[in-house]
Design a protein around this motif. Structure first.
Motif, PDB file in Angstrom:
ATOM      1  N   GLY A   1       1.092  -1.434   0.103  1.00 38.95           N
ATOM      2  CA  GLY A   1      -0.086   0.082   0.032  1.00 38.95           C
ATOM      3  C   GLY A   1       0.949   1.273   0.076  1.00 38.95           C
ATOM      4  N   GLY A   2       2.002   1.100   0.669  1.00 39.91           N
ATOM      5  CA  GLY A   2       2.696   2.479   0.920  1.00 39.91           C
ATOM      6  C   GLY A   2       3.264   2.780  -0.552  1.00 39.91           C
TER       7      GLY A   2
ATOM      8  N   SER B   1       0.908   4.108  -2.821  1.00 40.25           N
ATOM      9  CA  SER B   1       0.665   5.434  -2.636  1.00 40.25           C
ATOM     10  C   SER B   1       1.694   6.350  -3.174  1.00 40.25           C
ATOM     11  CB  SER B   1       0.346   5.537  -1.115  1.00 40.25           C
ATOM     12  OG  SER B   1      -0.858   4.531  -0.672  1.00 40.25           O
TER      13      SER B   1
ATOM     14  N   LEU C   1       1.313   7.272  -6.570  1.00 38.61           N
ATOM     15  CA  LEU C   1       0.153   8.102  -6.834  1.00 38.61           C
ATOM     16  C   LEU C   1       0.699   9.619  -6.407  1.00 38.61           C
ATOM     17  CD1 LEU C   1      -2.660   5.658  -5.985  1.00 38.61           C
ATOM     18  CD2 LEU C   1      -1.723   6.355  -8.302  1.00 38.61           C
ATOM     19  N   PHE C   2       1.162   9.751  -5.275  1.00 35.21           N
ATOM     20  CA  PHE C   2       1.434  10.933  -4.808  1.00 35.21           C
ATOM     21  C   PHE C   2       2.562  11.476  -5.816  1.00 35.21           C
ATOM     22  CE2 PHE C   2      -0.550   9.925  -0.844  1.00 35.21           C
ATOM     23  CZ  PHE C   2      -1.107  10.733  -0.624  1.00 35.21           C
TER      24      PHE C   2
ATOM     25  N   PRO D   1       2.363  13.914   2.433  1.00 38.07           N
ATOM     26  CA  PRO D   1       1.663  12.493   2.410  1.00 38.07           C
ATOM     27  C   PRO D   1       2.795  11.512   1.217  1.00 38.07           C
ATOM     28  CG  PRO D   1       0.368  13.760   1.069  1.00 38.07           C
ATOM     29  CD  PRO D   1       1.218  14.925   1.690  1.00 38.07           C
ATOM     30  N   THR D   2       3.415  12.215   0.505  1.00 36.79           N
ATOM     31  CA  THR D   2       4.622  11.511  -0.231  1.00 36.79           C
ATOM     32  C   THR D   2       5.605  10.956   0.706  1.00 36.79           C
ATOM     33  OG1 THR D   2       3.993  13.115  -2.182  1.00 36.79           O
ATOM     34  CG2 THR D   2       5.908  11.635  -2.198  1.00 36.79           C
TER      35      THR D   2
ATOM     36  N   ALA E   1       4.318   7.928   2.748  1.00 35.65           N
ATOM     37  CA  ALA E   1       4.201   6.761   1.836  1.00 35.65           C
ATOM     38  C   ALA E   1       5.376   6.002   1.731  1.00 35.65           C
ATOM     39  CB  ALA E   1       3.574   7.209   0.637  1.00 35.65           C
TER      40      ALA E   1
END
Length: 451
Positions: free
Chosen positions: A324-325, A328, A331-332, A351-352, A355
């Motif tokens: 998941g990390g 993510s 995507l970030f 948030p980048t 992750a």
């Protein structure tokens, strides 16, 4: 089946009570570790010295990393390709010689190796500082320093990573790894911001290299003051032929090692060059100066620090968090590349960072826990090879894409390739796992037939 007698029941009741009590004690202990034990590794004297020295040295190293990038841009008139070459040279030795570094970590005592490596890194920083302050620095000097740092890191990084368990033991290893990441990213917050201010205030990058040279005294002093009696040092692995092949085979035969290592290989190809992307986005897309560039790097580090502190509360890494990390982070990356305004770009960097550090801490702890003590140096050599060895591919590629289509295109494409790489890592693990199981069954069948 006979009916239970009063005697059986009398014996059963205490047994049930004991099981319940043990379960409650285990739950209470786990809850205590999760809630109140975020900094439990710091109770260890040797690890405290290691952590304090690491904070000082990491701040200096991040100041130097920021100064190095800025110096290259100044010397080349803002060339993204030259910046990509610098990053590639620093990480290329890990790709070529990382496995040998892990083998040395298994063969020799780790503390003396670390002291020698840190001393050499300090000398390099001092040399670069003198060249820059005197106005003699050229791009090839920066490239030579980056390459030399990469060569030293081939030994230093797997040795340092596998040394942690000798200080804290297996139980506190995930916590110590998360605290190391917290220290690293705390420095990542302070270092670039401080470097940006000092570059502006002092009118150049030279003093930053000199400060970093001085900071190595912290980690060297901490290593020298450790209590040898409190280290759980395994017996060094004797020199023998085939030890590199043995390490590779050991990883390939164990999916719990192979999967995180493959995933990190794809993610790190672009995560290691993300600092370069921040410099390009700040300077060329948003027109930011040195101090604003330092702020952008610090925002990314704030997220990474928050992610590391969250990881410190966990007692064991999970595969779901790892995958998941990684997704993510990809995507970030895409989101930051599409950010329309600089303040929004800064917010997305947080948030980048969360992750990315979730991937790094989960993979690092999982790999070390799954490796046996006599193989840990070689396993971490392989891990660090893929962790840093992807940069010589990813950094020039993203630098070239940024030259052609602009920094936004480089960041967005890097994010997309990260997500694709996660899927590739999962599929490769399954394919290699099936072939490995088939080979084992074939050997077993042949042995049975021979008997």
């Amino acid at each position: 089946m006979r009916a239970a007698s009063e005697t059986d029941t009398a014996h059963a009741v205490p047994e049930v009570a004991q099981v319940q009590a043990a379960s409650e004690a285990t739950s209470a202990q786990a809850a205590s570790e999760t809630r109140g034990g975020m900094f439990r590794s710091l109770r260890n004297h040797n690890y405290r010295l290691f952590a304090v020295g690491g904070v000082v040295s990491n701040v200096g190293s991040w100041m130097q990393r920021t100064a190095q990038d800025w110096l290259v841009l100044d010397l080349t008139g803002g060339s993204a390709t030259a910046l990509g070459v610098t990053t590639a040279l620093q990480f290329l030795p890990s790709l070529l010689f990382g496995l040998w570094g892990g083998m040395l970590a298994d063969r020799y005592p780790k503390r003396p190796l670390l002291i020698a490596a840190q001393t050499l890194m300090g000398v390099l920083a001092l040399t670069m500082g003198v060249l820059t302050v005197t106005g003699a620095a050229q791009v090839w000097h920066v490239w030579a320093m980056a390459l030399a740092l990469g060569l030293i890191s081939c030994v230093e990084v797997p040795t340092r990573q596998s040394f942690v368990v000798e200080m804290v033991g297996r139980k506190d290893l995930p916590n110590a790894i998360a605290l190391n990441a917290s220290s690293f990213n705390l420095a990542r917050v302070a270092g670039p911001a401080l470097a940006g201010v000092l570059i502006h205030a002092l009118g150049g990058t030279g003093p930053i290299f000199l400060v970093n040279a001085l900071s190595f005294a912290g980690v060297i002093g901490g290593l020298a003051l450790m209590r040898s009696s409190q280290l759980t040092t395994p017996e060094p692995v004797p020199r023998a032929k085939g030890q590199l092949r043995e390490g590779l085979r050991y990883v390939l035969e164990r999916p719990e090692l192979l999967m995180p290592i493959l995933l990190v290989a794809f993610v790190s190809m672009f995560s290691q060059s993300f600092t370069m992307s921040i410099a390009l986005m700040a300077r060329q897309v948003f027109g930011a100066g040195a101090s604003s560039f330092g702020l952008a790097s610090s925002m990314f580090a704030v997220g990474a620090l928050a992610g590391a502190l969250m990881a410190a509360r966990r007692t064991r890494p999970s595969r779901r968090l790892l995958v998941g990390g990684a997704v993510s982070f990809g995507l970030f990356q895409i989101a930051t590349g599409m950010a329309p305004w600089y303040p929004f770009y800064l917010l997305l960097l947080v948030p980048t960072g969360v992750a990315l550090i979730s991937v790094n801490t989960s993979a690092n702890a999982g790999v070390q826990l799954a490796a046996s003590p006599e193989m840990r140096g070689r396993v971490m050599g392989i891990y660090m090879l893929v962790f840093t060895g992807g940069a010589p591919i990813g950094a020039p590629l993203l630098g070239w894409i940024s030259e052609l289509g602009g920094p936004r295109a480089g960041v967005v494409i890097g994010g997309a390739l990260t997500v694709i790489g996660v899927g590739a890592a999962i599929m490769l693990t399954r394919v290699i796992g099936r072939r490995s199981h088939a080979a084992v069954r074939g050997v077993a069948a042949a042995a049975a037939g021979a008997r």
